[in-house]
Scaffold this active site. Structure first.
Site, PDB file in Angstrom:
ATOM      1  N   GLU A 174      -0.526 -31.462   8.562  1.00  0.00           N
ATOM      2  CA  GLU A 174       0.368 -30.686   9.381  1.00  0.00           C
ATOM      3  C   GLU A 174       0.380 -29.209   8.593  1.00  0.00           C
ATOM      4  O   GLU A 174       0.310 -28.051   9.397  1.00  0.00           O
ATOM      5  CB  GLU A 174       1.635 -31.287   9.257  1.00  0.00           C
ATOM      6  N   HIS A 215      -1.205 -31.347   3.296  1.00  0.00           N
ATOM      7  CA  HIS A 215      -1.205 -32.398   4.133  1.00  0.00           C
ATOM      8  C   HIS A 215      -1.895 -31.811   5.519  1.00  0.00           C
ATOM      9  O   HIS A 215      -1.841 -30.457   5.695  1.00  0.00           O
ATOM     10  CB  HIS A 215       0.275 -32.796   4.621  1.00  0.00           C
TER      11      HIS A 215
END
Length: 157
Positions: free
Chosen positions: A81, A79
């Site tokens: 993040e 992801h």
């Protein structure tokens, strides 16, 4: 002279630009970690370096018809993040106390990582339906802000 964008608008625009590098077939997400009005790290979703990008034939989540927000382990990608945290760590950049601007609110896995990294403010453009993530954000006292274009000059960082 035209009005300058607020800091939040500026960093969210950069997060959207970062998302254009995503190779995910399902969702393009970008993240920018900021501290003191300085960009510390960026990330977008996609497979690890050196691993081939997903295709309609190789996306296991699509093949198995896995709903959004479920079975994150059935994905070869990281992801946005996670990639931003990894980028900071690989360059020795301290992100404790930073703010993250992310185009979609973090999932429960990313939420756990962000909480442990010391990021206390998540500024996101759109909600992601993950009840566990929301529960953990509330319990950890994370300041979650849904970004909407602001008047020039306002900011959360």
């Amino acid at each position: 002279m035209t009005e300058r964008p607020s800091w939040d608008d500026y960093f969210m625009t950069i997060a959207k630009d970062v998302a254009t590098r995503s190779t995910c077939l399902r969702r393009n997400v970008g993240a920018v970690i900021v501290k003191g009005k300085r960009i510390l790290a960026t990330g977008y979703n996609g497979p690890p370096s050196g691993i081939s990008h997903c295709t309609p034939e190789t996306c296991l989540r699509t093949k198995l018809n896995v709903p959004s927000g479920e079975r994150h382990e059935l994905c070869r990608g990281l992801h946005a993040e996670q990639n931003a945290i990894i980028q900071a760590a690989s360059h020795g950049v301290q992100i404790n106390g930073a703010v993250i601007y992310v185009t979609h609110s973090p999932c429960s896995i990313c939420t756990k990582m962000l909480i442990n990294s010391g990021i206390k403010t998540f500024i996101t453009q759109s909600q992601y339906d993950d009840p566990l993530a929301k529960e953990m954000m509330a319990e950890a006292g994370i300041n979650v802000i849904i970004h909407q274009a602001e008047e020039a000059g306002t900011s959360h960082d």
